[in-house]
Design a protein around this motif. Sequence first.
Motif, PDB file in Angstrom:
ATOM      1  N   SER A 254       0.553  94.756 -51.006  1.00 54.87           N
ATOM      2  CA  SER A 254      -0.061  95.416 -49.857  1.00 54.87           C
ATOM      3  C   SER A 254       0.095  94.567 -48.608  1.00 54.87           C
ATOM      4  N   LYS A 255      -0.118  93.272 -48.723  1.00 54.78           N
ATOM      5  CA  LYS A 255       0.003  92.379 -47.562  1.00 54.78           C
ATOM      6  C   LYS A 255       1.447  92.289 -47.094  1.00 54.78           C
ATOM      7  N   ILE A 256       2.398  92.329 -48.019  1.00 57.22           N
ATOM      8  CA  ILE A 256       3.812  92.298 -47.647  1.00 57.22           C
ATOM      9  C   ILE A 256       4.187  93.560 -46.888  1.00 57.22           C
ATOM     10  N   GLN A 257       3.708  94.704 -47.345  1.00 57.47           N
ATOM     11  CA  GLN A 257       4.041  95.974 -46.706  1.00 57.47           C
ATOM     12  C   GLN A 257       3.423  96.083 -45.322  1.00 57.47           C
TER      13      GLN A 257
ATOM     14  N   ILE B  53      -4.112  90.978 -58.158  1.00 57.41           N
ATOM     15  CA  ILE B  53      -3.506  90.030 -57.223  1.00 57.41           C
ATOM     16  C   ILE B  53      -2.121  90.511 -56.807  1.00 57.41           C
ATOM     17  N   GLU B  54      -1.368  91.024 -57.777  1.00 63.72           N
ATOM     18  CA  GLU B  54      -0.031  91.536 -57.476  1.00 63.72           C
ATOM     19  C   GLU B  54      -0.109  92.686 -56.476  1.00 63.72           C
ATOM     20  N   ARG B  55      -1.060  93.596 -56.673  1.00 64.18           N
ATOM     21  CA  ARG B  55      -1.230  94.711 -55.737  1.00 64.18           C
ATOM     22  C   ARG B  55      -1.634  94.221 -54.352  1.00 64.18           C
ATOM     23  N   ASP B  56      -2.517  93.227 -54.306  1.00 62.83           N
ATOM     24  CA  ASP B  56      -2.934  92.669 -53.012  1.00 62.83           C
ATOM     25  C   ASP B  56      -1.753  92.052 -52.277  1.00 62.83           C
ATOM     26  N   ILE B  57      -0.920  91.315 -52.997  1.00 58.43           N
ATOM     27  CA  ILE B  57       0.246  90.675 -52.383  1.00 58.43           C
ATOM     28  C   ILE B  57       1.221  91.730 -51.868  1.00 58.43           C
TER      29      ILE B  57
END
Length: 66
Positions: free
Chosen positions: A61-64, A55-59
């Motif tokens: 990625s979406k922020i970037q 989930i942290e990686r997904d977040i």
Amino acid sequence: MKNSGICICSLLGGMVIGSVVTLLVTPKTGKEIRDSIRGFVDSELDRVKCRCKDIERDIESKIQHS
């Protein structure tokens, strides 16, 4: 949405209570039950940690990509 959260929490709570009752009524020694519970908790903690990292990686990625 609020009712869905209550339903999910109730379902998870019932599953936990059912699992604990099942473990307590099985014909095992105390050490076997404790070891079984410890193994279950350890594996679930590992699963939750992995999911949190996903989930942290997904977040991130979406922020970037924003």
